[in-house]
Design a protein around this motif. Sequence first.
Motif, short mmCIF file in Angstrom:
data_model
loop_
_atom_site.label_atom_id
_atom_site.label_comp_id
_atom_site.label_asym_id
_atom_site.label_seq_id
_atom_site.Cartn_x
_atom_site.Cartn_y
_atom_site.Cartn_z
N UNK A 1 -11.88 -7.71 -23.54
CA UNK A 1 -11.77 -6.38 -24.14
C UNK A 1 -10.58 -6.22 -25.06
N UNK A 2 -10.13 -7.32 -25.68
CA UNK A 2 -8.94 -7.17 -26.52
C UNK A 2 -9.07 -7.84 -27.89
N UNK A 3 -10.29 -8.02 -28.36
CA UNK A 3 -10.43 -8.45 -29.75
C UNK A 3 -11.83 -8.15 -30.27
N UNK A 4 -11.92 -8.04 -31.59
CA UNK A 4 -13.21 -7.84 -32.26
C UNK A 4 -13.50 -9.15 -32.99
N UNK A 5 -14.71 -9.68 -32.77
CA UNK A 5 -15.09 -10.94 -33.42
C UNK A 5 -16.61 -11.03 -33.46
N UNK A 6 -17.12 -11.88 -34.33
CA UNK A 6 -18.57 -12.12 -34.39
C UNK A 6 -18.84 -13.59 -34.63
N UNK A 7 -20.07 -14.01 -34.35
CA UNK A 7 -20.45 -15.40 -34.61
C UNK A 7 -21.93 -15.47 -34.92
N UNK A 8 -22.29 -16.40 -35.79
CA UNK A 8 -23.70 -16.69 -36.07
C UNK A 8 -23.92 -18.18 -35.85
N UNK A 9 -25.06 -18.52 -35.26
CA UNK A 9 -25.44 -19.92 -35.09
C UNK A 9 -26.82 -20.08 -35.74
N UNK B 1 -5.24 -15.64 -35.03
CA UNK B 1 -4.83 -15.33 -33.65
C UNK B 1 -6.04 -14.90 -32.83
N UNK B 2 -6.92 -14.07 -33.44
CA UNK B 2 -8.13 -13.63 -32.76
C UNK B 2 -9.03 -14.83 -32.44
N UNK B 3 -9.06 -15.79 -33.36
CA UNK B 3 -9.87 -16.99 -33.15
C UNK B 3 -9.37 -17.76 -31.93
N UNK B 4 -8.07 -17.86 -31.84
CA UNK B 4 -7.44 -18.57 -30.72
C UNK B 4 -7.72 -17.84 -29.40
N UNK B 5 -7.60 -16.50 -29.44
CA UNK B 5 -7.90 -15.71 -28.23
C UNK B 5 -9.35 -15.87 -27.82
N UNK B 6 -10.23 -15.90 -28.81
CA UNK B 6 -11.66 -16.04 -28.51
C UNK B 6 -11.92 -17.35 -27.77
N UNK B 7 -11.34 -18.43 -28.25
CA UNK B 7 -11.53 -19.73 -27.60
C UNK B 7 -10.96 -19.70 -26.18
N UNK B 8 -9.80 -19.08 -26.04
CA UNK B 8 -9.16 -18.98 -24.73
C UNK B 8 -10.07 -18.22 -23.76
N UNK B 9 -10.64 -17.11 -24.24
CA UNK B 9 -11.54 -16.32 -23.39
C UNK B 9 -12.78 -17.10 -23.01
N UNK B 10 -13.28 -17.90 -23.92
CA UNK B 10 -14.54 -18.62 -23.66
C UNK B 10 -14.41 -19.68 -22.58
N UNK B 11 -13.20 -20.10 -22.27
CA UNK B 11 -13.02 -21.12 -21.23
C UNK B 11 -13.60 -20.66 -19.88
N UNK B 12 -13.63 -19.33 -19.65
CA UNK B 12 -14.13 -18.81 -18.38
C UNK B 12 -15.48 -18.10 -18.52
#
Length: 386
Positions: free
Chosen positions: A207-215, A241-252
Amino acid sequence: MNKITNPETLTATALSWVDRETDAMAAPIRPSTSFLRDPEQLDRTGRIFSRDDNPTYLQPEALINQLEGGAGCLLFASGMSAMTAVFHTLNPGDHVILPKNVYSGLRQWLNQHGKRWGLEASFLSSYDSESVSNALLPGRTKLVWMETPSNPTWEVSDIAAISAAAHAAGALVAIDNTVATPILTQPIAHGADVVLHSGSKYLNGHGDLIAGALVVAPGQEELLKAIQGIRNDYGGVLGTFETWLLLRGMRTLSLRVKAASASALKLARFLSTHEKVTLVRYPGLESHAGHDIARRQMQNGFGGMLSFQVKGGEAAAKIVAARTQLIRQAISFGSPDTVIEHRASMEGADSPTPRDLLRVSVGLEHIDDLIADLRQALDGEVENND
Ligand code: PLP
């Protein structure tokens, strides 16, 4: 060792990338806007400027791509900018098909900006291969958009059947997989051409960043190139920084989605037995109209999102939402903490959402605490305004 495809391992290791310069096991943030040019090489063959793309994107894009079984992934500044990039690949006069209860932000974008751009949209109230087939305009329908389970009423659509119908008429299929995540559904394996994520929800999960992705699916590499051009030209790029946070969040991601799904099923079962609840909408319930499709199409659970309708109409629903104590009223979903929302109020005048519906994003709290909170909120006196 065989190629690893289990999402638990992919997310936990984040593909085991190492920073080659330092052997650091956590990815570095690379904020540079510009990349050194070889004085001899002034054409655009290498990395030039961070609006084209940024090396910080590579690992999360590779991870999302692998989780979804795609041919390539692109990160965006938000789910909205990723979604609209798909529509910007279309031309004025093209026709698109969507469910009527599609994410309200997309419905509003199409009605305002998509219309001005010359796109014609058909919003269908039921979304199966027959209704989609009937709405296809041969030669004109270029895109069939799906959301499954669809927010906030959680209908389930058959990706394989709808994709077959769309492909037969020459239309591409794009799926908003924000709610299911690749832990529960991998739409490309069922025939989809494009997968969208609001990374603001489960992918990041905090709940601490806005991001999007397309595959994009294998075979759609040209589309990927077109979308990358649109990302650059419209400028909807994600900060490093948001990109880094996104990857960090995805670990779990895998643990979080499975835990939320298990609790959502228990909460849905509890709500189904409560006398002040008229309907529970959750694909994991055997009584749900899309349960059989969901069983075929989803693994590891049925998601952390559910809605329920309250005896006494809109006013009663709002009172219940206001009475919850642990569960707070807020928009968005996919965070560790459970939130509740009177969705129709948020969606505006053209909302097709029932006025007595409350949407719950189930988080990671103990299930007994969630049930206790909703029980006390429902058991309070509710005025009947029907
Ligand atoms: N898709 C769904 C299902 C959503 O609920 C949302 C936002 O709430 C979006 C897409 C848009 O994503 P974002 O908020 O990251 O722009």
